[in-house]
Design a protein around this motif. Structure first.
Motif, PDB file in Angstrom:
ATOM      1  N   GLY A  40       1.402   0.145 -12.669  1.00 46.24           N
ATOM      2  CA  GLY A  40       1.094  -1.264 -12.865  1.00 46.24           C
ATOM      3  C   GLY A  40       1.388  -2.096 -11.631  1.00 46.24           C
ATOM      4  N   MET A  41       0.810  -3.266 -11.572  1.00 46.44           N
ATOM      5  CA  MET A  41       1.006  -4.159 -10.421  1.00 46.44           C
ATOM      6  C   MET A  41       2.475  -4.554 -10.273  1.00 46.44           C
ATOM      7  SD  MET A  41      -1.840  -4.724  -8.720  1.00 46.44           S
ATOM      8  CE  MET A  41      -2.252  -6.368  -8.093  1.00 46.44           C
ATOM      9  N   ALA A  42       3.139  -4.850 -11.390  1.00 45.29           N
ATOM     10  CA  ALA A  42       4.548  -5.241 -11.319  1.00 45.29           C
ATOM     11  C   ALA A  42       5.391  -4.098 -10.761  1.00 45.29           C
ATOM     12  CB  ALA A  42       5.052  -5.638 -12.704  1.00 45.29           C
ATOM     13  N   GLU A  43       5.045  -2.868 -11.146  1.00 51.24           N
ATOM     14  CA  GLU A  43       5.749  -1.692 -10.653  1.00 51.24           C
ATOM     15  C   GLU A  43       5.565  -1.536  -9.148  1.00 51.24           C
ATOM     16  OE1 GLU A  43       6.283   2.726 -12.547  1.00 51.24           O
ATOM     17  OE2 GLU A  43       4.495   1.574 -13.080  1.00 51.24           O
ATOM     18  N   ILE A  44       4.330  -1.740  -8.698  1.00 47.63           N
ATOM     19  CA  ILE A  44       4.048  -1.649  -7.262  1.00 47.63           C
ATOM     20  C   ILE A  44       4.853  -2.687  -6.502  1.00 47.63           C
ATOM     21  CG2 ILE A  44       2.267  -1.962  -5.493  1.00 47.63           C
ATOM     22  CD1 ILE A  44       0.249  -0.827  -7.542  1.00 47.63           C
ATOM     23  N   GLY A  45       4.888  -3.913  -7.044  1.00 48.56           N
ATOM     24  CA  GLY A  45       5.668  -4.969  -6.405  1.00 48.56           C
ATOM     25  C   GLY A  45       7.140  -4.619  -6.328  1.00 48.56           C
ATOM     26  N   SER A  46       7.680  -4.093  -7.430  1.00 45.83           N
ATOM     27  CA  SER A  46       9.092  -3.713  -7.450  1.00 45.83           C
ATOM     28  C   SER A  46       9.384  -2.619  -6.431  1.00 45.83           C
ATOM     29  CB  SER A  46       9.464  -3.242  -8.857  1.00 45.83           C
ATOM     30  OG  SER A  46      10.798  -2.799  -8.897  1.00 45.83           O
ATOM     31  N   GLU A  47       8.506  -1.618  -6.356  1.00 49.15           N
ATOM     32  CA  GLU A  47       8.682  -0.525  -5.396  1.00 49.15           C
ATOM     33  C   GLU A  47       8.633  -1.029  -3.959  1.00 49.15           C
ATOM     34  OE1 GLU A  47       8.954   3.569  -4.069  1.00 49.15           O
ATOM     35  OE2 GLU A  47       9.399   2.579  -5.981  1.00 49.15           O
ATOM     36  N   ALA A  48       7.832  -2.073  -3.736  1.00 46.63           N
ATOM     37  CA  ALA A  48       7.690  -2.641  -2.385  1.00 46.63           C
ATOM     38  C   ALA A  48       8.733  -3.700  -2.088  1.00 46.63           C
ATOM     39  CB  ALA A  48       6.297  -3.240  -2.225  1.00 46.63           C
ATOM     40  N   LEU A  57       0.820  -1.209   0.000  1.00 50.13           N
ATOM     41  CA  LEU A  57       0.000   0.000   0.000  1.00 50.13           C
ATOM     42  C   LEU A  57       0.855   1.260   0.000  1.00 50.13           C
ATOM     43  CD1 LEU A  57      -2.841  -0.995   2.507  1.00 50.13           C
ATOM     44  CD2 LEU A  57      -2.944  -0.939   0.013  1.00 50.13           C
ATOM     45  N   ALA A  58       1.906   1.260   0.797  1.00 49.73           N
ATOM     46  CA  ALA A  58       2.795   2.425   0.852  1.00 49.73           C
ATOM     47  C   ALA A  58       3.480   2.643  -0.496  1.00 49.73           C
ATOM     48  CB  ALA A  58       3.837   2.240   1.952  1.00 49.73           C
ATOM     49  N   ALA A  59       3.894   1.557  -1.138  1.00 49.18           N
ATOM     50  CA  ALA A  59       4.538   1.656  -2.445  1.00 49.18           C
ATOM     51  C   ALA A  59       3.563   2.199  -3.480  1.00 49.18           C
ATOM     52  CB  ALA A  59       5.058   0.283  -2.873  1.00 49.18           C
ATOM     53  N   ALA A  60       2.335   1.699  -3.461  1.00 57.85           N
ATOM     54  CA  ALA A  60       1.315   2.172  -4.401  1.00 57.85           C
ATOM     55  C   ALA A  60       1.046   3.660  -4.199  1.00 57.85           C
ATOM     56  CB  ALA A  60       0.029   1.367  -4.218  1.00 57.85           C
ATOM     57  N   ALA A  61       0.994   4.101  -2.953  1.00 60.16           N
ATOM     58  CA  ALA A  61       0.746   5.518  -2.658  1.00 60.16           C
ATOM     59  C   ALA A  61       1.879   6.386  -3.188  1.00 60.16           C
ATOM     60  CB  ALA A  61       0.569   5.718  -1.159  1.00 60.16           C
ATOM     61  N   ARG A  62       3.119   5.963  -2.971  1.00 55.70           N
ATOM     62  CA  ARG A  62       4.265   6.752  -3.443  1.00 55.70           C
ATOM     63  C   ARG A  62       4.247   6.908  -4.961  1.00 55.70           C
ATOM     64  NH1 ARG A  62       7.005   3.625   0.459  1.00 55.70           N
ATOM     65  NH2 ARG A  62       7.825   2.215  -1.139  1.00 55.70           N
ATOM     66  N   LEU A  63       3.992   5.819  -5.650  1.00 51.09           N
ATOM     67  CA  LEU A  63       3.988   5.854  -7.109  1.00 51.09           C
ATOM     68  C   LEU A  63       2.814   6.672  -7.647  1.00 51.09           C
ATOM     69  CD1 LEU A  63       4.896   2.119  -7.803  1.00 51.09           C
ATOM     70  CD2 LEU A  63       6.361   4.093  -8.244  1.00 51.09           C
ATOM     71  N   ALA A  64       1.636   6.432  -7.094  1.00 50.86           N
ATOM     72  CA  ALA A  64       0.426   7.093  -7.591  1.00 50.86           C
ATOM     73  C   ALA A  64       0.412   8.575  -7.279  1.00 50.86           C
ATOM     74  CB  ALA A  64      -0.810   6.423  -6.999  1.00 50.86           C
ATOM     75  N   ALA A  65       0.969   8.977  -6.157  1.00 54.86           N
ATOM     76  CA  ALA A  65       0.990  10.397  -5.788  1.00 54.86           C
ATOM     77  C   ALA A  65       1.789  11.207  -6.796  1.00 54.86           C
ATOM     78  CB  ALA A  65       1.568  10.573  -4.388  1.00 54.86           C
ATOM     79  N   VAL A 122       2.317  -9.683  -5.258  1.00 61.50           N
ATOM     80  CA  VAL A 122       1.314  -8.687  -4.879  1.00 61.50           C
ATOM     81  C   VAL A 122      -0.077  -9.316  -4.887  1.00 61.50           C
ATOM     82  CG1 VAL A 122       0.264  -6.472  -5.491  1.00 61.50           C
ATOM     83  CG2 VAL A 122       2.730  -6.803  -5.778  1.00 61.50           C
ATOM     84  N   TYR A 123      -0.295 -10.235  -5.836  1.00 61.65           N
ATOM     85  CA  TYR A 123      -1.616 -10.848  -5.982  1.00 61.65           C
ATOM     86  C   TYR A 123      -1.972 -11.782  -4.826  1.00 61.65           C
ATOM     87  CZ  TYR A 123      -1.861  -9.020 -10.726  1.00 61.65           C
ATOM     88  OH  TYR A 123      -1.916  -8.193 -11.810  1.00 61.65           O
ATOM     89  N   ARG A 124      -0.999 -12.142  -4.024  1.00 59.21           N
ATOM     90  CA  ARG A 124      -1.304 -12.964  -2.851  1.00 59.21           C
ATOM     91  C   ARG A 124      -2.039 -12.162  -1.791  1.00 59.21           C
ATOM     92  NH1 ARG A 124       4.683 -15.142  -2.727  1.00 59.21           N
ATOM     93  NH2 ARG A 124       4.588 -16.679  -4.410  1.00 59.21           N
TER      94      ARG A 124
END
Length: 207
Positions: free
Chosen positions: A41-49, A25-33, A56-58
């Protein structure tokens, strides 16, 4: 026996990182902000996290599920802060001060998350958007009910206007960098929000 050990080891590995959903969630917030949730993308969120993309899908079935969880967490944080302020305050003036300060601290401490909240809440599915808006209205009502005894000169509409002006003043810091230290910025935001409300900030030493 070997199978039992393997399953035990697998369960232990899964328990090793209980904070993984929070990291996602924190990674998604940083990227999306920075550039908007729809571009991430989901892969990007996973990489950031620090997680393999498929991992991520788990925890989240889709990007939409991440957004729902992210905005829900942001609203829950504000609700919890408001509840604590009202519970611990000894007067309406102190309660209002605590509400204002908590909102300012959330805006600064969870800047990326709150930015996504304001930019993306309208994109939620209808059911979740309606639920979030109900919670937003209830949160604003907590401010209005606290302000009302302190500004008996204002009509109901004027009280709501003052509250929205105060929260808007705090939200403004999400979209630019002031260069002020967090401590000074918090102090200034709290003071400016009280100016919008027309109430002198609470002080334990009024003299």
């Amino acid at each position: 026996m070997v199978g039992e050990i393997w399953h035990t080891d697998r369960r232990a590995r899964r328990r090793r990182d209980p904070d993984r959903p929070e990291r996602i969630l924190a990674a998604a917030a940083r990227l999306a902000a920075g550039r908007g949730f729809h571009t991430v993308g989901m892969a990007e969120i996973g990489s950031e996290a620090g997680i393999v993309g498929s991992g991520v899908y788990r925890h989240f079935a889709s990007k939409e599920a991440i957004l729902i969880a992210l905005l829900d967490r942001g609203m829950t944080r504000l609700e919890s802060g408001a509840a604590a302020a009202l519970r611990h305050a000894s007067s309406d003036q102190e309660a209002l001060f605590l509400l204002v300060r908590d909102y300012a601290e959330v805006a600064l401490t969870h800047r990326a998350e709150l930015t996504v909240y304001h930019r993306e809440s309208h994109t939620l599915p209808d059911e979740h958007r309606r639920s979030l808006r109900r919670r937003q209205r209830h949160y604003v009502e907590e401010w209005v009910h606290t302000l009302a005894p302190l500004r008996q000169d204002l009509s109901d509409a004027e009280l709501r206007l003052a509250v929205h002006a105060a929260t808007g003043a705090i939200q403004s810091t999400l979209f630019f960098r002031s260069g002020l230290t967090p401590e000074l910025l918090t102090e200034r935001l709290v003071g400016m929000a009280h100016g919008c409300l027309g109430v002198v900030p609470y002080s334990v030493n009024p003299n």
